[in-house]
Design a protein around this motif. Structure first.
Motif, PDB file in Angstrom:
ATOM      1  N   ILE A   1      20.363 -15.418 -43.137  1.00 34.18           N
ATOM      2  CA  ILE A   1      20.602 -14.619 -41.934  1.00 34.18           C
ATOM      3  C   ILE A   1      19.771 -13.347 -42.090  1.00 34.18           C
ATOM      4  O   ILE A   1      19.868 -12.672 -43.124  1.00 34.18           O
ATOM      5  CB  ILE A   1      22.101 -14.252 -41.772  1.00 34.18           C
ATOM      6  CG1 ILE A   1      22.985 -15.499 -41.768  1.00 34.18           C
ATOM      7  CG2 ILE A   1      22.315 -13.400 -40.532  1.00 34.18           C
ATOM      8  CD1 ILE A   1      22.802 -16.410 -40.584  1.00 34.18           C
TER       9      ILE A   1
ATOM     10  N   ASN B   1      18.978  -8.717 -38.466  1.00 35.13           N
ATOM     11  CA  ASN B   1      19.483  -8.645 -37.086  1.00 35.13           C
ATOM     12  C   ASN B   1      20.590  -9.671 -36.833  1.00 35.13           C
ATOM     13  O   ASN B   1      21.018  -9.836 -35.683  1.00 35.13           O
ATOM     14  CB  ASN B   1      18.339  -8.874 -36.086  1.00 35.13           C
ATOM     15  CG  ASN B   1      17.250  -7.835 -36.219  1.00 35.13           C
ATOM     16  OD1 ASN B   1      17.524  -6.666 -36.468  1.00 35.13           O
ATOM     17  ND2 ASN B   1      16.009  -8.269 -36.071  1.00 35.13           N
TER      18      ASN B   1
ATOM     19  N   GLU C   1      20.228 -12.845 -37.115  1.00 32.37           N
ATOM     20  CA  GLU C   1      19.624 -14.083 -36.635  1.00 32.37           C
ATOM     21  C   GLU C   1      19.488 -15.089 -37.784  1.00 32.37           C
ATOM     22  O   GLU C   1      19.176 -14.715 -38.914  1.00 32.37           O
ATOM     23  CB  GLU C   1      18.234 -13.815 -36.041  1.00 32.37           C
ATOM     24  CG  GLU C   1      18.239 -12.884 -34.839  1.00 32.37           C
ATOM     25  CD  GLU C   1      18.886 -13.517 -33.619  1.00 32.37           C
ATOM     26  OE1 GLU C   1      18.679 -14.710 -33.382  1.00 32.37           O
ATOM     27  OE2 GLU C   1      19.624 -12.783 -32.914  1.00 32.37           O
ATOM     28  N   GLU C   2      19.707 -16.351 -37.440  1.00 31.06           N
ATOM     29  CA  GLU C   2      19.579 -17.419 -38.429  1.00 31.06           C
ATOM     30  C   GLU C   2      18.106 -17.653 -38.774  1.00 31.06           C
ATOM     31  O   GLU C   2      17.258 -17.688 -37.888  1.00 31.06           O
ATOM     32  CB  GLU C   2      20.188 -18.698 -37.852  1.00 31.06           C
ATOM     33  CG  GLU C   2      20.658 -19.660 -38.905  1.00 31.06           C
ATOM     34  CD  GLU C   2      21.406 -20.828 -38.294  1.00 31.06           C
ATOM     35  OE1 GLU C   2      20.778 -21.896 -38.168  1.00 31.06           O
ATOM     36  OE2 GLU C   2      22.588 -20.653 -37.926  1.00 31.06           O
TER      37      GLU C   2
END
Length: 194
Positions: free
Chosen positions: A153, A156, A158-159
Motif C-alpha cells: 500500500i 496515499n 493506494e494498492e
C-alpha cells in the motif's frame, strides 16, 4: 542315471546363467539410468554472453537454492531481519529495478528496517528456475531466476501490485547478489508501447 544327473546339472547351469544375464541387464539399465541423470544435471539450457564477448553455456543449477529463496521471501514477508541477515552473504549486493545499488548485508538490513517501518510489502513466489554458468574466471556460479507477485500500500493508501523477476546468485548456501526487474500490473490499453 549318469545322463539324468548330467541333464539336471545342465538345467541348473542354465538357470544360473539366466540369473547372471538378468542381473547384468538390470545393473546395465541402472547404470544407464544413472548416467542419464548425470547428463541431465549438466544439460545445457541456454547461454550467456560474457563481458569479453564469449558465449558460455547455462546449465541446470542447484535445486536446493529454491528452498533458501523461499525461506528468504518468507523472512521478508514476516519482516524477520535476523533471518534475512543470516541468509545474506557478508558481501551481499543488490541491484534494484530503479537502478539503485546497495552493497553489504548490514546496508541491506538497514534499508529493509527503514522500509518495513513505513510499509508492509509482500511477495508471493510464482516460479523458480535453478541455473548455473561459468563466470569470466571459469568458476561455476549458481543462480536462481524467480518470478513473484509483489504487493503493498503506498503513502496515499493506494494498492501497489507488480510482477518481479529476481536473479539471485548463491555462494555456499548464502545469497551473494540479487538483481530485481519489475513490471506493473497488466492493464489493457490502446496505447501499447515498449
Amino acid at each position: 542315471m549318469y545322463i539324468y544327473i548330467l541333464t539336471k546339472n545342465i538345467l541348473k547351469m542354465k538357470k544360473i546363467l539366466l540369473l547372471i544375464i538378468t542381473c547384468a541387464m538390470i545393473t546395465s539399465c541402472n547404470m544407464s539410468s544413472e548416467s542419464k541423470k548425470e547428463e541431465k544435471k549438466s544439460q545445457e539450457i541456454g547461454s550467456s554472453k560474457m563481458d569479453d564477448g564469449q558465449i558460455t553455456p547455462i546449465i541446470v543449477g542447484n535445486l536446493d537454492n529454491q528452498q533458501i529463496w523461499l525461506d528468504y521471501i518468507k523472512a521478508h514477508n514476516e519482516k524477520n531481519l535476523e533471518k534475512i541477515a543470516e541468509i545474506n552473504a557478508d558481501d551481499w549486493i543488490g541491484y534494484t529495478a530503479d537502478g539503485s545499488v546497495a552493497k553489504g548485508s548490514d546496508t541491506h538490513i538497514e534499508i529493509l528496517d527503514n522500509w518495513f517501518k513505513a510499509a508492509n510489502p509482500k511477495w508471493e513466489v510464482k516460479w523458480m528456475i535453478a541455473n548455473a554458468a561459468k563466470n569470466e574466471e571459469g568458476i561455476m556460479t549458481q543462480w536462481l531466476t524467480t518470478g513473484s507477485d509483489y504487493s503493498d500500500i503506498d503513502e496515499n493508501g493506494e494498492e501497489v501490485f507488480e510482477h518481479n523477476i529476481h536473479d539471485i546468485q548463491f555462494i555456499n548456501g548464502k545469497i551473494k547478489e540479487i538483481r530485481v526487474y519489475k513490471r506493473t500490473k497488466a492493464e489493457e490499453s490502446m496505447d501499447f508501447s515498449y
